[in-house]
Design a protein around this motif. Structure first.
Motif, mmCIF file in Angstrom:
data_model
loop_
_atom_site.group_PDB
_atom_site.id
_atom_site.type_symbol
_atom_site.label_atom_id
_atom_site.label_comp_id
_atom_site.label_asym_id
_atom_site.label_seq_id
_atom_site.Cartn_x
_atom_site.Cartn_y
_atom_site.Cartn_z
ATOM 1 N N ILE A 43 -20.808 13.095 20.059
ATOM 2 C CA ILE A 43 -21.500 13.788 18.965
ATOM 3 C C ILE A 43 -23.011 13.702 19.149
ATOM 4 C CG2 ILE A 43 -22.001 13.691 16.477
ATOM 5 C CD1 ILE A 43 -19.055 12.986 16.022
ATOM 6 N N TYR A 44 -23.488 12.543 19.620
ATOM 7 C CA TYR A 44 -24.934 12.375 19.813
ATOM 8 C C TYR A 44 -25.481 13.385 20.820
ATOM 9 C CZ TYR A 44 -24.579 7.954 17.282
ATOM 10 O OH TYR A 44 -24.373 7.006 16.327
ATOM 11 N N GLU A 45 -24.746 13.607 21.903
ATOM 12 C CA GLU A 45 -25.176 14.584 22.917
ATOM 13 C C GLU A 45 -25.168 15.995 22.338
ATOM 14 O OE1 GLU A 45 -23.650 16.105 27.227
ATOM 15 O OE2 GLU A 45 -23.505 13.941 26.841
ATOM 16 N N LYS A 46 -24.157 16.318 21.549
ATOM 17 C CA LYS A 46 -24.091 17.643 20.909
ATOM 18 C C LYS A 46 -25.285 17.854 19.984
ATOM 19 C CE LYS A 46 -20.344 18.924 18.919
ATOM 20 N NZ LYS A 46 -19.117 18.859 18.091
ATOM 21 N N MET A 47 -25.612 16.829 19.199
ATOM 22 C CA MET A 47 -26.736 16.970 18.268
ATOM 23 C C MET A 47 -28.056 17.094 19.027
ATOM 24 S SD MET A 47 -25.735 14.563 14.985
ATOM 25 C CE MET A 47 -25.862 13.016 15.869
ATOM 26 N N GLU A 48 -28.188 16.369 20.135
ATOM 27 C CA GLU A 48 -29.410 16.475 20.930
ATOM 28 C C GLU A 48 -29.554 17.875 21.512
ATOM 29 O OE1 GLU A 48 -31.975 14.183 24.363
ATOM 30 O OE2 GLU A 48 -29.940 13.529 23.985
ATOM 31 N N ASP A 128 -24.382 17.247 13.283
ATOM 32 C CA ASP A 128 -23.223 17.809 13.975
ATOM 33 C C ASP A 128 -22.665 19.005 13.205
ATOM 34 O OD1 ASP A 128 -21.259 17.759 16.118
ATOM 35 O OD2 ASP A 128 -19.829 17.036 14.619
ATOM 36 N N ALA A 129 -22.909 19.024 11.910
ATOM 37 C CA ALA A 129 -22.403 20.119 11.069
ATOM 38 C C ALA A 129 -23.178 21.412 11.247
ATOM 39 C CB ALA A 129 -22.429 19.701 9.598
ATOM 40 N N HIS A 130 -24.392 21.362 11.803
ATOM 41 C CA HIS A 130 -25.161 22.589 12.010
ATOM 42 C C HIS A 130 -24.477 23.457 13.068
ATOM 43 C CE1 HIS A 130 -28.610 20.238 10.255
ATOM 44 N NE2 HIS A 130 -28.622 21.344 9.551
ATOM 45 N N SER A 131 -24.219 24.688 12.703
ATOM 46 C CA SER A 131 -23.554 25.635 13.602
ATOM 47 C C SER A 131 -24.584 26.392 14.441
ATOM 48 C CB SER A 131 -22.745 26.643 12.782
ATOM 49 O OG SER A 131 -23.626 27.482 12.033
ATOM 50 N N ALA A 132 -24.099 27.098 15.447
ATOM 51 C CA ALA A 132 -24.978 27.953 16.260
ATOM 52 C C ALA A 132 -25.666 28.979 15.359
ATOM 53 C CB ALA A 132 -24.181 28.636 17.365
ATOM 54 N N GLN A 133 -24.943 29.479 14.374
ATOM 55 C CA GLN A 133 -25.507 30.452 13.426
ATOM 56 C C GLN A 133 -26.629 29.801 12.603
ATOM 57 O OE1 GLN A 133 -22.602 32.150 10.765
ATOM 58 N NE2 GLN A 133 -24.114 33.404 9.708
ATOM 59 N N ASP A 134 -26.438 28.547 12.186
ATOM 60 C CA ASP A 134 -27.481 27.830 11.445
ATOM 61 C C ASP A 134 -28.741 27.690 12.293
ATOM 62 O OD1 ASP A 134 -25.754 27.347 9.242
ATOM 63 O OD2 ASP A 134 -25.059 25.455 10.122
ATOM 64 N N LEU A 135 -28.558 27.348 13.569
ATOM 65 C CA LEU A 135 -29.707 27.173 14.461
ATOM 66 C C LEU A 135 -30.464 28.482 14.640
ATOM 67 C CD1 LEU A 135 -28.109 24.870 17.191
ATOM 68 C CD2 LEU A 135 -29.375 24.192 15.143
ATOM 69 N N GLU A 136 -29.740 29.573 14.858
ATOM 70 C CA GLU A 136 -30.383 30.889 15.017
ATOM 71 C C GLU A 136 -31.125 31.286 13.750
ATOM 72 O OE1 GLU A 136 -30.970 32.671 17.714
ATOM 73 O OE2 GLU A 136 -29.934 31.098 18.831
#
Length: 161
Positions: A43-48, A128-136
């Motif tokens: 999860i840490y790598e995903k969040m990074e 970890d809950a932030h989605s690709a859509q949230d990031l965009e």
């Protein structure tokens, strides 16, 4: 020790408080979150990676809007400093950042649907809950906020960009 804890409210005269201090529900949620993280270190790598995506998007927006700012990112944390400095790697450099510009950015971000910590000196946390859509959506809101700031700034401050 008992004599110290007895000094704290409600038994004693000293009021002590903190965000959800001792709240059983908060303690259970915190324990569960730590357990999940311990059992799933990926999860840490995903969040990074998510934070890196935000930082890259913000840096591109900064470059294209000519707003004088820099993004610091490590792990799942990132911070945007409004400064002429090419990087911020010390307290001294951070303290020279323009907090009035950050206040404007904070307000514009709210208008664009992004709620940030209201202080220049707090970082954003990627979950970890932030989605690709949230990031965009966040990168687009960052862009809109920076564009508005560029419009509001004097042309001299963006000269050579």
């Amino acid at each position: 020790r008992k004599e110290i804890l007895d000094m704290l409210a409600p038994n004693g005269p000293v009021y002590q408080a903190g965000t959800l201090s001792g709240n059983p529900l908060a303690m259970a949620a915190g324990y569960t979150a730590l357990k999940i993280l311990n059992e799933n270190p990926a999860i840490y790598e995903k969040m990074e990676k998510k934070a890196e995506k935000l930082a890259e998007g913000f840096r591109k927006n900064i470059e294209e809007t000519c707003v004088k700012a820099v993004v610091n990112q490590i792990g799942s944390l990132l911070t945007l400093f409004f400064t002429d400095e090419p990087e911020v790697s010390s307290y001294k450099q951070a303290a020279k950042s323009d907090t009035s510009l950050f206040a404007e950015y904070f307000r514009l971000s709210l208008e664009n649907g992004i709620y940030l910590a209201p202080s220049q000196f707090e970082c954003a946390f990627v979950s970890d809950a932030h989605s690709a859509q949230d990031l965009e959506m966040t990168i687009k809101a960052n862009r809109a906020s920076l564009e508005k700031m560029a419009e509001n700034s004097d042309k001299e401050s963006r000269e050579g960009c």
